[in-house]
Enzyme design. Structure first.
Site, PDB file in Angstrom:
ATOM      1  N   ASP A 100       1.338  -1.508  -0.047  1.00  0.00           N
ATOM      2  CA  ASP A 100       0.045   0.114  -0.141  1.00  0.00           C
ATOM      3  C   ASP A 100       0.486   1.349  -0.192  1.00  0.00           C
ATOM      4  OD1 ASP A 100      -2.124   1.806   0.645  1.00  0.00           O
ATOM      5  OD2 ASP A 100      -3.245   0.274   0.800  1.00  0.00           O
ATOM      6  N   HIS A 146      -3.091   3.461  -4.546  1.00  0.00           N
ATOM      7  CA  HIS A 146      -2.378   2.275  -3.503  1.00  0.00           C
ATOM      8  C   HIS A 146      -0.779   1.687  -3.599  1.00  0.00           C
ATOM      9  CE1 HIS A 146      -5.546   2.703  -0.613  1.00  0.00           C
ATOM     10  NE2 HIS A 146      -6.525   2.832  -1.844  1.00  0.00           N
ATOM     11  N   GLU A 165      -9.582   2.411  -5.040  1.00  0.00           N
ATOM     12  CA  GLU A 165      -9.063   4.185  -5.135  1.00  0.00           C
ATOM     13  C   GLU A 165      -8.486   5.063  -6.318  1.00  0.00           C
ATOM     14  OE1 GLU A 165     -11.094   4.434  -0.386  1.00  0.00           O
ATOM     15  OE2 GLU A 165      -8.891   3.487  -0.739  1.00  0.00           O
TER      16      GLU A 165
HETATM   17  C1  ACM Z   1     -10.899  -0.653   0.123  1.00  0.00           C
HETATM   18  O1  ACM Z   1     -11.355  -0.639   1.621  1.00  0.00           O
HETATM   19  N1  ACM Z   1     -10.664   0.623  -0.189  1.00  0.00           N
HETATM   20  C2  ACM Z   1     -10.880  -1.682  -0.624  1.00  0.00           C
END
Ligand code: ACM
Ligand code: ZN
Length: 561
Positions: A196, A266, A330
């Site tokens: 991440d 991420h 995201e």
């Molecule tokens: C997430 O909670 N961004 C998958």
């Protein structure tokens, strides 16, 4: 539910008349027929049919040696049949995860067709014994099993728990504790979110800077203040030997580890390590704040795909799972973010869009993400694996064969199933265990927000809202544990337990077999289990709020409506 009230009543009656132990197994088995009396198991020899595979045999041996340890009376295990009273037998007519358990006053028969079935029978036997069975020393207890006949199998084949070691790093030992407790409640998948923005946690030998640079951040934001920092370097990573050790440890407990390499978003920790993988070339630094970064992998640069190919070569070598999770969530800033993303201004990304015939407009970024997803999907197919992605991968066009993990509520999962994709339901509203467990947030350790009490986890029905006929696409259910605001093992376990147990009934029990009142009556048993095993857990179900040591009484129910 009526069936279970009857079962409970029958057990209660037996309990008064003959001291039959209470029946409080979680997740509740599918079919339970209580009898009269008990079988005293300590010191009794075990028979294991010769034809059982070595993993099943090892599981039986572990159970026998645990029982011998805590009871102080040896239970010998043998494949020579001399009429031993505790018998583990192969029954090829049962499904892979199914088991049959027959306790009579003079012995126990356990039948299954495969390793997981035997494991689940053993977990059920353990929960039918005094909680001291989970201990590490001899304990005085009555080692009685209630006479009962059980036939059991799960509702969903995929029963997962997820852990985030990126926001805060969890040692191999703590990770194994999470696997242990998942196994006790018959989960069979561990989704390990290994990369991440705030840290890259998996050793990749062909890209050493991922862990030399990407595994470390200089400091971390304090609480929810994006402008104040703790000045403490944080990080860590798992070597490939450690990762293999966890994979083997989980496999022994019937759990497949599914690694996640989250892309193309991420990825800031990877960009900090290899800035050429980003659209701007950086510089980037491993992210010190939570939230969603705008910098992502460049979709126009073929070097990025070479990088991913090499990373996945090493990943598939470590993790034998059928699925690899490729993230996909995201990618374009937070939900409120309306600005440009690096893809919009990157000559390479723009050239890629032109070549693919992607028209300008708000949807363009979704189609470019589809290109990335499809290319990685092909890459992994060539390595013999299938992909899972968060529900954002559905936006635009998604190639057949992908599995969608629905996290932004259930909408994505419902849509994916109606578009013929397999789905794992993991809706934040019901299964995000980083949410508060009480409305009295001032009495709780800091959490990301929202409110997810035990009853609400329990009450989740995965088929709700689905188009009729698409239900079979739901292959499973998963609880997720993100760790932005969780930095100690005690806090981690407090968020997990007992909500994971409620999730296990969503994953295992048929809808008709769920009953919160019956589950609530098992909570004292669960708490004693956690005490013996040494887990920290939340006691909201018994009117207490807060981490042990700072627990306070909950306000009367009407005060926290
Ligand atoms: C997430 O909670 N961004 C998958
Ligand atoms: Zn680019």
């Amino acid at each position: 539910m009526k069936k279970f009230l009857l079962i409970l009543a029958a057990f209660a009656l037996l309990c008064c008349s003959q001291k039959t132990p209470e029946f409080h197994v979680v997740p509740m088995p599918e079919s339970v027929t209580p009898g009269e009396g008990v079988f005293q198991i300590s010191g009794k020899p075990f028979y294991v049919e010769e034809v059982l595979d070595t993993s099943s045999r090892a599981a039986v041996e572990r159970f026998a040696s645990q029982l011998s340890l805590v009871s102080g009376k040896a239970s010998a295990v043998s494949s020579e049949d001399s009429g031993q009273p505790v018998r583990f037998l192969l029954n090829p007519n049962l499904g892979e995860e199914e088991y049959a358990l027959n306790v009579k006053k003079n012995g126990v028969n356990v039948e299954a067709s495969a390793f997981n079935g035997f494991l689940y029978a053993i977990e059920t036997l353990k929960q039918m014994l005094p909680e001291e069975i989970y201990g590490s020393a001899k304990a005085s207890a009555k080692w009685n099993l209630p006479v009962v006949s059980i036939l059991d199998s799960p509702r969903f084949p995929y029963r997962g728990v997820h852990l985030d070691p990126c926001r805060h790093f969890w040692s191999v030992e703590e990770t194994k504790r999470i696997i242990d407790i998942a196994a006790a409640f018959k989960l069979n998948r561990f989704h390990w979110h290994l990369t991440d923005d705030q840290g890259w946690r998996v050793e990749i030998k062909s890209y050493p800077r991922l862990t030399e640079v990407g595994a470390w951040r200089d400091e971390t934001m304090v609480g929810k203040d994006f402008e104040q920092f703790d000045g403490v370097r944080h990080g860590g990573f798992y070597t490939q030997d450690e990762l293999r050790e966890v994979v083997a440890y989980a496999a022994e407990r019937g759990i497949t580890v599914i690694p996640e390499i989250d892309l193309p978003g991420h990825m800031v920790a990877a960009l900090a390590s290899y800035p050429e993988l980003g659209c701007t070339g950086g510089p980037y630094e491993v992210r010190k704040v939570w939230g969603i970064a705008v910098d992502i992998l460049c979709a126009g640069n073929d070097e990025v795909f070479t990088f991913l190919d090499k990373v996945f070569d090493e990943i598939v070598d470590i993790f034998p799972s059928e699925y690899i999770h490729i993230g996909g969530d995201e990618c374009f800033g937070s939900r409120r973010y309306k600005g440009e993303i690096p893809w919009d201004n990157c000559p390479k990304c723009r050239a890629r869009m032109r070549k693919l015939g992607i028209k300008k407009g708000p949807e363009a970024r979704h189609y470019l993400q589809n290109y990335v997803t499809a290319r990685v999907q092909k890459m992994l197919e060539a390595k013999g694996r299938k992909i899972i992605g968060w529900d954002e991968i559905l936006q635009g066009n998604l190639a057949p064969g992908a599995t969608v993990m629905s996290w932004r509520g259930t909408k994505g999962g419902i849509e994916a199933a109606s578009r013929d994709f397999d789905v794992i339901m993991s809706p934040n509203k019901f299964l995000y265990l980083d949410y508060y467990q009480s409305k009295e947030q001032d009495k709780e350790p800091l959490a990301i927000g929202h409110y997810l009490p035990l009853e609400m986890v329990y009450g989740y029905e995965p088929y709700e809202g689905m188009e009729p006929g698409t239900e079979d696409h739901i292959i499973g259910v998963q609880a997720n544990l993100w760790t932005e605001y969780i930095s100690t093992p005690e806090h981690l376990e407090y968020m997990l337990l007992p909500r994971l147990c409620a999730a296990s009934e969503v994953q295992w029990c048929s809808a008709e077999n769920k009953d919160y009142k019956r589950f609530d009556a098992s909570i004292d048993h669960l708490f004693r289990m956690f005490d013996v095993m040494g887990y920290t857990y939340a006691k909201h179900a018994r009117g207490l709020i807060g981490l042990p040591g700072s627990e306070q009484k909950a306000a009367p129910a009407e005060d926290c409506q």
